[in-house]
Design a protein around this motif. Structure first.
Motif, short mmCIF file in Angstrom:
data_model
loop_
_atom_site.label_atom_id
_atom_site.label_comp_id
_atom_site.label_asym_id
_atom_site.label_seq_id
_atom_site.Cartn_x
_atom_site.Cartn_y
_atom_site.Cartn_z
N ASP A 10 -4.22 12.31 -16.56
CA ASP A 10 -3.37 12.70 -15.52
C ASP A 10 -3.53 11.66 -14.48
OD1 ASP A 10 -1.39 13.70 -13.80
OD2 ASP A 10 -2.52 15.30 -13.24
N VAL A 11 -3.03 10.48 -14.59
CA VAL A 11 -3.21 9.32 -13.70
C VAL A 11 -2.37 9.13 -12.49
CG1 VAL A 11 -3.74 6.88 -13.61
CG2 VAL A 11 -4.20 8.16 -15.66
N ALA A 12 -2.81 9.07 -11.30
CA ALA A 12 -2.09 8.78 -10.16
C ALA A 12 -1.61 7.36 -10.17
CB ALA A 12 -2.60 9.41 -8.95
N LEU A 24 -1.07 7.18 1.02
CA LEU A 24 -1.88 8.19 1.79
C LEU A 24 -1.43 9.74 1.33
CD1 LEU A 24 -3.93 8.79 3.99
CD2 LEU A 24 -2.09 8.55 5.68
N LYS A 25 -0.13 9.95 1.12
CA LYS A 25 0.35 10.97 0.79
C LYS A 25 -0.10 11.63 -0.48
CE LYS A 25 4.63 13.54 0.35
NZ LYS A 25 6.51 13.30 0.21
N LEU A 26 -0.31 10.78 -1.49
CA LEU A 26 -0.50 10.95 -2.74
C LEU A 26 -2.04 11.41 -2.94
CD1 LEU A 26 0.35 11.01 -5.78
CD2 LEU A 26 -0.13 8.58 -5.92
N LEU A 27 -2.93 10.74 -2.18
CA LEU A 27 -4.00 10.99 -2.11
C LEU A 27 -4.51 12.48 -1.63
CD1 LEU A 27 -5.53 7.42 -0.69
CD2 LEU A 27 -5.97 8.31 -2.95
N HIS A 28 -3.75 12.78 -0.73
CA HIS A 28 -3.98 14.03 -0.15
C HIS A 28 -3.31 14.97 -1.08
CE1 HIS A 28 -4.31 12.49 4.21
NE2 HIS A 28 -5.41 12.23 3.72
N GLU A 29 -2.15 14.88 -1.54
CA GLU A 29 -1.60 15.84 -2.41
C GLU A 29 -2.14 15.97 -3.76
OE1 GLU A 29 3.16 15.12 -1.25
OE2 GLU A 29 2.05 14.37 -3.11
N ASN A 43 1.50 -1.98 -16.93
CA ASN A 43 0.36 -2.98 -16.74
C ASN A 43 -0.18 -2.67 -15.44
OD1 ASN A 43 2.53 -5.28 -18.22
ND2 ASN A 43 1.05 -4.01 -19.25
N VAL A 44 -1.59 -2.28 -15.54
CA VAL A 44 -2.26 -2.14 -14.29
C VAL A 44 -2.61 -3.53 -13.67
CG1 VAL A 44 -4.57 -1.54 -13.45
CG2 VAL A 44 -3.42 -0.23 -15.25
N ILE A 45 -2.17 -3.72 -12.52
CA ILE A 45 -2.28 -4.93 -11.61
C ILE A 45 -3.38 -4.81 -10.49
CG2 ILE A 45 -0.09 -5.82 -12.59
CD1 ILE A 45 1.13 -4.86 -9.79
N GLY A 46 -3.80 -3.54 -10.18
CA GLY A 46 -4.39 -3.42 -8.90
C GLY A 46 -5.05 -1.94 -8.85
N ILE A 47 -6.03 -1.56 -7.97
CA ILE A 47 -6.28 -0.43 -7.82
C ILE A 47 -6.66 -0.36 -6.23
CG2 ILE A 47 -8.85 -1.05 -8.20
CD1 ILE A 47 -8.86 1.88 -9.75
N VAL A 48 -6.47 0.88 -5.80
CA VAL A 48 -6.41 1.16 -4.36
C VAL A 48 -7.33 2.56 -4.11
CG1 VAL A 48 -5.39 1.79 -2.18
CG2 VAL A 48 -4.43 0.25 -3.66
N SER A 49 -8.34 2.48 -3.46
CA SER A 49 -9.33 3.61 -3.17
C SER A 49 -8.86 4.35 -1.81
CB SER A 49 -10.74 3.07 -3.16
OG SER A 49 -11.10 2.59 -1.79
N ASP A 50 -9.27 5.36 -1.82
CA ASP A 50 -9.12 6.18 -0.31
C ASP A 50 -9.75 5.51 0.97
OD1 ASP A 50 -11.57 6.66 -1.08
OD2 ASP A 50 -11.82 8.71 -0.45
N ARG A 51 -10.84 4.73 0.82
CA ARG A 51 -11.03 3.97 1.67
C ARG A 51 -10.41 2.68 2.10
NH1 ARG A 51 -17.39 1.15 1.88
NH2 ARG A 51 -17.14 0.39 3.83
#
Length: 216
Positions: A10-12, A24-29, A43-51
């Protein structure tokens, strides 16, 4: 154990043109710490952390400033290129990547498509299961010569007592390559009979022993 056995399917994810505000909304939800960034072909082109998102979010103390940063595209803050793993990779090998690269999350890719993610929390939970610390058990450490056949030889002592072994780990003994430490977790709250059998067979116990105090 394979990555596909412990990965989260179940990947966001978001497209690169999504706004930082939507991330920001998705991280909180979802109560998650990472979002994968995918293109139209998945295709995965990047990744973003909460930081990353937090660093790009305006301070609540900047009252008189227009917070236009939240409307910037997520691709402006994503990390790339992305290190990924395959569903059929061994979890033990992936643990080395987490440790050496200090990652907190890795996308799982199959046929160039995103199929899941694996996090440091997943790895820790798996380690707990592998070591058997998630079940009530007794802990015994035995110093043995590093030679072929030693594990079944020691395990036979537990078998003679019909003691169920929850997990077995093998550790190096200090800097001496001639010996190993076998770590057993057994499903009994009274390990004394097995301990006596091991000692009678001539094995040295590292835990419990006379210098270690009462058993943990």
């Amino acid at each position: 154990m394979l990555v596909e056995e412990i990965m989260n399917t179940d990947v966001a994810s978001l497209p690169p043109t999504a706004t930082i505000a939507s991330a920001l909304k998705l991280l909180h939800e979802k109560k998650i710490r990472h979002i994968t960034i995918i293109n139209e072909e998945k295709n995965v082109i990047g990744i973003v952390s909460d930081r990353d998102v937090r660093d790009a979010t305006p301070s609540i103390f900047e009252e008189n400033r227009e917070h236009t940063e939240l409307q910037n595209e997520i691709q402006t803050i994503m990390s790339q290129p992305v290190v990924s793993v395959h569903p059929l990779d061994l979890v033990e090998e992936i643990a080395g990547i987490f440790y050496e690269e200090e990652f907190a999350c890795l996308p799982v890719i199959s046929s160039n498509k995103l199929v899941g993610v694996i996090t440091e929390k997943d790895m820790l939970h798996t380690l707990i299961e592998i070591t058997g610390t998630n079940v009530q058990s007794s802990h015994i450490e035995v110093k043995v010569p590093h030679k072929p056949g030693i594990l079944p030889e020691v395990a036979a002592i537990f078998g003679a007592r019909k003691t169920n072994i929850t997990s077995v780990l093998v550790y190096p003994y200090k800097n001496d390559a001639n010996y190993k430490i076998l770590v057993f977790r057994i499903q009994t709250m009274n390990p004394l009979p097995v301990i006596k059998d091991l000692q009678s067979a001539g094995y040295e116990l590292m835990w419990p022993n006379d210098n270690a105090g009462p058993e943990r």
